[in-house]
Design a protein around this motif. Structure first.
Motif, PDB file in Angstrom:
ATOM      1  N   LEU A 175     -12.659  52.584 -59.924  1.00 35.92           N
ATOM      2  CA  LEU A 175     -11.401  52.591 -59.083  1.00 35.92           C
ATOM      3  C   LEU A 175     -10.307  53.760 -59.767  1.00 35.92           C
ATOM      4  CD1 LEU A 175     -12.554  50.365 -57.113  1.00 35.92           C
ATOM      5  CD2 LEU A 175     -13.066  52.072 -56.488  1.00 35.92           C
ATOM      6  N   GLU A 176      -9.908  52.985 -60.884  1.00 41.48           N
ATOM      7  CA  GLU A 176      -8.578  53.341 -61.691  1.00 41.48           C
ATOM      8  C   GLU A 176      -9.117  54.744 -61.878  1.00 41.48           C
ATOM      9  OE1 GLU A 176      -8.829  50.173 -65.039  1.00 41.48           O
ATOM     10  OE2 GLU A 176      -8.524  48.670 -63.089  1.00 41.48           O
ATOM     11  N   LEU A 177     -10.327  55.467 -62.780  1.00 45.43           N
ATOM     12  CA  LEU A 177     -10.946  56.503 -63.286  1.00 45.43           C
ATOM     13  C   LEU A 177     -10.348  57.749 -62.200  1.00 45.43           C
ATOM     14  CD1 LEU A 177     -11.516  58.982 -65.816  1.00 45.43           C
ATOM     15  CD2 LEU A 177     -13.516  58.141 -64.320  1.00 45.43           C
ATOM     16  N   ILE A 178     -10.678  57.641 -61.399  1.00 44.49           N
ATOM     17  CA  ILE A 178     -10.793  58.460 -59.378  1.00 44.49           C
ATOM     18  C   ILE A 178      -8.859  58.326 -59.841  1.00 44.49           C
ATOM     19  CG2 ILE A 178     -10.918  59.260 -57.650  1.00 44.49           C
ATOM     20  CD1 ILE A 178     -13.660  57.307 -58.277  1.00 44.49           C
ATOM     21  N   ALA A 179      -8.367  56.858 -59.089  1.00 45.73           N
ATOM     22  CA  ALA A 179      -7.365  56.672 -59.026  1.00 45.73           C
ATOM     23  C   ALA A 179      -6.184  57.717 -59.920  1.00 45.73           C
ATOM     24  CB  ALA A 179      -6.711  55.367 -58.737  1.00 45.73           C
ATOM     25  N   ARG A 180      -6.490  57.695 -61.165  1.00 45.65           N
ATOM     26  CA  ARG A 180      -5.652  58.335 -62.106  1.00 45.65           C
ATOM     27  C   ARG A 180      -5.678  60.375 -61.553  1.00 45.65           C
ATOM     28  NH1 ARG A 180      -7.514  54.597 -65.495  1.00 45.65           N
ATOM     29  NH2 ARG A 180      -9.272  56.176 -66.486  1.00 45.65           N
ATOM     30  N   SER A 181      -6.662  60.449 -61.641  1.00 44.55           N
ATOM     31  CA  SER A 181      -6.799  61.916 -61.185  1.00 44.55           C
ATOM     32  C   SER A 181      -6.127  62.159 -60.139  1.00 44.55           C
ATOM     33  CB  SER A 181      -8.267  62.404 -61.502  1.00 44.55           C
ATOM     34  OG  SER A 181      -9.041  62.067 -59.807  1.00 44.55           O
ATOM     35  N   GLY A 182      -6.460  61.237 -59.169  1.00 48.01           N
ATOM     36  CA  GLY A 182      -5.128  61.970 -58.672  1.00 48.01           C
ATOM     37  C   GLY A 182      -5.764  62.006 -57.544  1.00 48.01           C
ATOM     38  N   ALA A 183      -7.277  61.596 -56.844  1.00 45.65           N
ATOM     39  CA  ALA A 183      -8.229  61.545 -55.720  1.00 45.65           C
ATOM     40  C   ALA A 183      -8.293  60.209 -55.327  1.00 45.65           C
ATOM     41  CB  ALA A 183      -9.179  62.345 -56.479  1.00 45.65           C
ATOM     42  N   GLN A 184      -8.506  60.229 -53.785  1.00 44.81           N
ATOM     43  CA  GLN A 184      -9.041  59.092 -53.296  1.00 44.81           C
ATOM     44  C   GLN A 184     -10.181  58.174 -53.073  1.00 44.81           C
ATOM     45  OE1 GLN A 184      -6.270  57.021 -51.543  1.00 44.81           O
ATOM     46  NE2 GLN A 184      -8.334  55.586 -51.334  1.00 44.81           N
ATOM     47  N   PRO A 185     -10.801  57.651 -53.917  1.00 46.30           N
ATOM     48  CA  PRO A 185     -12.064  57.236 -54.173  1.00 46.30           C
ATOM     49  C   PRO A 185     -12.563  55.848 -52.693  1.00 46.30           C
ATOM     50  CG  PRO A 185     -10.726  55.102 -54.954  1.00 46.30           C
ATOM     51  CD  PRO A 185      -9.191  56.426 -54.898  1.00 46.30           C
ATOM     52  N   ASN A 186     -13.550  57.124 -51.803  1.00 45.65           N
ATOM     53  CA  ASN A 186     -14.195  56.260 -50.995  1.00 45.65           C
ATOM     54  C   ASN A 186     -15.140  56.082 -51.099  1.00 45.65           C
ATOM     55  OD1 ASN A 186     -13.685  57.094 -47.724  1.00 45.65           O
ATOM     56  ND2 ASN A 186     -15.695  56.981 -47.757  1.00 45.65           N
ATOM     57  N   ILE A 187     -15.244  54.827 -51.882  1.00 47.69           N
ATOM     58  CA  ILE A 187     -17.144  53.422 -52.312  1.00 47.69           C
ATOM     59  C   ILE A 187     -16.626  52.402 -51.669  1.00 47.69           C
ATOM     60  CG2 ILE A 187     -17.529  52.670 -54.476  1.00 47.69           C
ATOM     61  CD1 ILE A 187     -16.196  54.843 -56.002  1.00 47.69           C
ATOM     62  N   PRO A 188     -18.075  52.290 -51.550  1.00 47.95           N
ATOM     63  CA  PRO A 188     -17.520  50.781 -50.481  1.00 47.95           C
ATOM     64  C   PRO A 188     -17.942  49.346 -51.624  1.00 47.95           C
ATOM     65  CG  PRO A 188     -19.658  52.397 -49.213  1.00 47.95           C
ATOM     66  CD  PRO A 188     -19.235  52.844 -50.615  1.00 47.95           C
ATOM     67  N   SER A 189     -17.246  48.162 -51.356  1.00 49.79           N
ATOM     68  CA  SER A 189     -17.075  47.304 -51.983  1.00 49.79           C
ATOM     69  C   SER A 189     -18.696  46.206 -52.094  1.00 49.79           C
ATOM     70  CB  SER A 189     -16.458  46.094 -51.425  1.00 49.79           C
ATOM     71  OG  SER A 189     -15.012  47.097 -51.656  1.00 49.79           O
ATOM     72  N   CYS A 190     -18.606  46.007 -53.325  1.00 48.71           N
ATOM     73  CA  CYS A 190     -20.211  45.046 -53.625  1.00 48.71           C
ATOM     74  C   CYS A 190     -20.300  43.913 -53.538  1.00 48.71           C
ATOM     75  CB  CYS A 190     -20.857  45.600 -55.007  1.00 48.71           C
ATOM     76  SG  CYS A 190     -19.208  45.074 -56.118  1.00 48.71           S
ATOM     77  N   SER A 191     -21.686  43.530 -53.181  1.00 50.28           N
ATOM     78  CA  SER A 191     -21.148  42.227 -52.423  1.00 50.28           C
ATOM     79  C   SER A 191     -20.312  41.054 -53.304  1.00 50.28           C
ATOM     80  CB  SER A 191     -22.510  41.585 -52.108  1.00 50.28           C
ATOM     81  OG  SER A 191     -23.362  41.675 -53.765  1.00 50.28           O
ATOM     82  N   ARG A 192     -20.294  41.654 -54.765  1.00 48.01           N
ATOM     83  CA  ARG A 192     -19.781  40.575 -55.563  1.00 48.01           C
ATOM     84  C   ARG A 192     -18.004  40.368 -55.852  1.00 48.01           C
ATOM     85  NH1 ARG A 192     -20.744  44.474 -58.730  1.00 48.01           N
ATOM     86  NH2 ARG A 192     -19.504  45.764 -60.130  1.00 48.01           N
ATOM     87  N   ARG A 193     -17.705  41.549 -54.740  1.00 45.56           N
ATOM     88  CA  ARG A 193     -15.893  41.521 -54.591  1.00 45.56           C
ATOM     89  C   ARG A 193     -15.564  40.604 -53.193  1.00 45.56           C
ATOM     90  NH1 ARG A 193     -12.896  44.709 -58.138  1.00 45.56           N
ATOM     91  NH2 ARG A 193     -14.612  47.182 -57.761  1.00 45.56           N
ATOM     92  N   ILE A 194     -14.698  39.630 -53.752  1.00 41.73           N
ATOM     93  CA  ILE A 194     -14.397  38.648 -53.057  1.00 41.73           C
ATOM     94  C   ILE A 194     -12.995  39.082 -51.829  1.00 41.73           C
ATOM     95  CG2 ILE A 194     -12.401  36.558 -52.771  1.00 41.73           C
ATOM     96  CD1 ILE A 194     -13.468  36.120 -55.622  1.00 41.73           C
ATOM     97  N   ARG A 196     -12.588  42.707 -49.745  1.00 39.06           N
ATOM     98  CA  ARG A 196     -13.707  44.381 -49.248  1.00 39.06           C
ATOM     99  C   ARG A 196     -12.354  44.971 -49.612  1.00 39.06           C
ATOM    100  NH1 ARG A 196     -19.071  43.394 -48.874  1.00 39.06           N
ATOM    101  NH2 ARG A 196     -19.002  41.074 -49.114  1.00 39.06           N
ATOM    102  N   ARG A 197     -12.724  46.152 -49.945  1.00 43.00           N
ATOM    103  CA  ARG A 197     -11.978  47.324 -49.927  1.00 43.00           C
ATOM    104  C   ARG A 197     -12.772  48.158 -48.001  1.00 43.00           C
ATOM    105  NH1 ARG A 197     -13.526  48.109 -54.358  1.00 43.00           N
ATOM    106  NH2 ARG A 197     -14.958  50.029 -53.456  1.00 43.00           N
ATOM    107  N   SER A 198     -11.543  48.594 -47.368  1.00 43.50           N
ATOM    108  CA  SER A 198     -11.975  49.435 -46.625  1.00 43.50           C
ATOM    109  C   SER A 198     -12.433  50.949 -47.260  1.00 43.50           C
ATOM    110  CB  SER A 198     -10.743  49.193 -45.204  1.00 43.50           C
ATOM    111  OG  SER A 198      -9.351  50.179 -46.054  1.00 43.50           O
ATOM    112  N   VAL A 199     -13.054  51.282 -46.185  1.00 39.63           N
ATOM    113  CA  VAL A 199     -13.463  52.777 -46.622  1.00 39.63           C
ATOM    114  C   VAL A 199     -13.636  53.722 -45.056  1.00 39.63           C
ATOM    115  CG1 VAL A 199     -14.897  52.513 -48.240  1.00 39.63           C
ATOM    116  CG2 VAL A 199     -16.149  52.557 -46.226  1.00 39.63           C
ATOM    117  N   ASP A 200     -13.527  55.062 -45.080  1.00 38.63           N
ATOM    118  CA  ASP A 200     -13.690  55.861 -44.196  1.00 38.63           C
ATOM    119  C   ASP A 200     -15.048  56.212 -43.490  1.00 38.63           C
ATOM    120  OD1 ASP A 200     -12.999  57.949 -42.157  1.00 38.63           O
ATOM    121  OD2 ASP A 200     -11.649  58.672 -42.545  1.00 38.63           O
ATOM    122  N   PRO A 201     -15.312  55.582 -42.439  1.00 43.84           N
ATOM    123  CA  PRO A 201     -16.634  55.714 -41.838  1.00 43.84           C
ATOM    124  C   PRO A 201     -17.313  56.817 -42.082  1.00 43.84           C
ATOM    125  CG  PRO A 201     -15.682  54.369 -40.230  1.00 43.84           C
ATOM    126  CD  PRO A 201     -14.660  55.045 -41.322  1.00 43.84           C
TER     127      PRO A 201
END
Length: 254
Positions: A175-194, A196-201
């Motif tokens: 996520l940090e690698l993508i954000a540093r490049s200037g792009a927006q990550p659209n990756i759903p949160s895995c089950s271990r995340r307390i 959760r991030r929202s993604v554009d369906p």
């Protein structure tokens, strides 16, 4: 013309990207050889079973092998892929079973072959664009982590608006690698995340583009199963299949 031969339009795209013939040295017609290579990749036939219309199978195989070693197939692929605006990049991987012929041989030959739940296998990592066309391809052993491939997959590519991947790529490092490049990550949160991030369906549904790419890639039987001992030669098969996907896309563009 054989069923898997290049059309006139496709050949006009590829021909200027192939090495120039050395002066005074006659070689078998490039188009005949490339058509022979595509016949083997598409049908999965052994090289020695190549139809006579393509010339000696040793000539066709040697050209395939020599140009793989010289990076010719990679350069052709990268030239075609450079036309993509890459406003969106979609990442995924696919497991490829390794045939016993690929898994044999001398020590050190089984590069990028490992053991996964599929047995001896290789993993193809890919980035495709907003049209489902490939822009970056890498190999790893079958058991390798998808997330570990991301830095090399994205390195040097144009920065898109969005990078899309499934929850298997959900890590802070990615996520940090993508954000540093200037792009927006659209990756759903895995089950271990307390939290959760929202993604554009609507954007996430575009993941079917890379799934369809792998389906098209595996229509080439020498990609669907790995027969090559050398990683560079199997990668050449993947690159050539992807080159054909690009030429077909160009050909169908009005």
């Amino acid at each position: 013309m054989g069923r898997y031969d290049l059309s006139e339009t496709e050949w006009r795209m590829i021909a200027p990207l192939l090495p120039n013939k050395p002066r005074g040295v006659a070689r078998v017609d490039d188009r005949k050889v490339v058509n022979g290579i595509f016949y083997v990749l598409r049908t999965g036939s052994p090289w020695r079973d190549l139809p006579e219309r393509y010339g000696p199978y040793t000539t066709v195989y040697n050209r395939y092998n020599r140009w793989a070693k010289a990076g010719v197939w990679l350069r052709v692929f990268e030239t075609l892929a450079a036309a993509s605006p890459q406003s969106m990049q979609l990442i995924d991987s696919s497991i490829i079973r390794a045939h016993q012929h690929a898994a044999g041989g001398k020590k050190g030959v089984r590069i990028t072959i490992g053991r996964s739940r599929e047995g001896l296998s290789t993993k193809i990592h890919a980035v495709v664009d907003q049209d489902g066309l490939p822009v970056r391809l890498l190999l790893s052993a079958g058991q390798a982590s998808d997330m570990a491939a991301v830095p090399n997959l994205l390195a040097g590519l144009p920065t898109p608006r969005t990078v899309v991947a499934d929850r298997g790529y959900d890590s802070n490092a990615v996520l940090e690698l993508i954000a540093r490049s200037g792009a927006q990550p659209n990756i759903p949160s895995c089950s271990r995340r307390i939290v959760r991030r929202s993604v554009d369906p609507a954007i996430y549904r575009q993941r079917n583009l890379i799934e369809r790419f792998f389906c098209r890639l595996k229509q080439f039987r020498r990609v669907a199963t790995r027969f090559d001992k050398l990683a560079r030669n199997f990668l050449a098969a993947v690159l050539l299949a992807s080159i054909r996907i690009w030429t077909k896309a160009y050909e169908s563009t009005p």
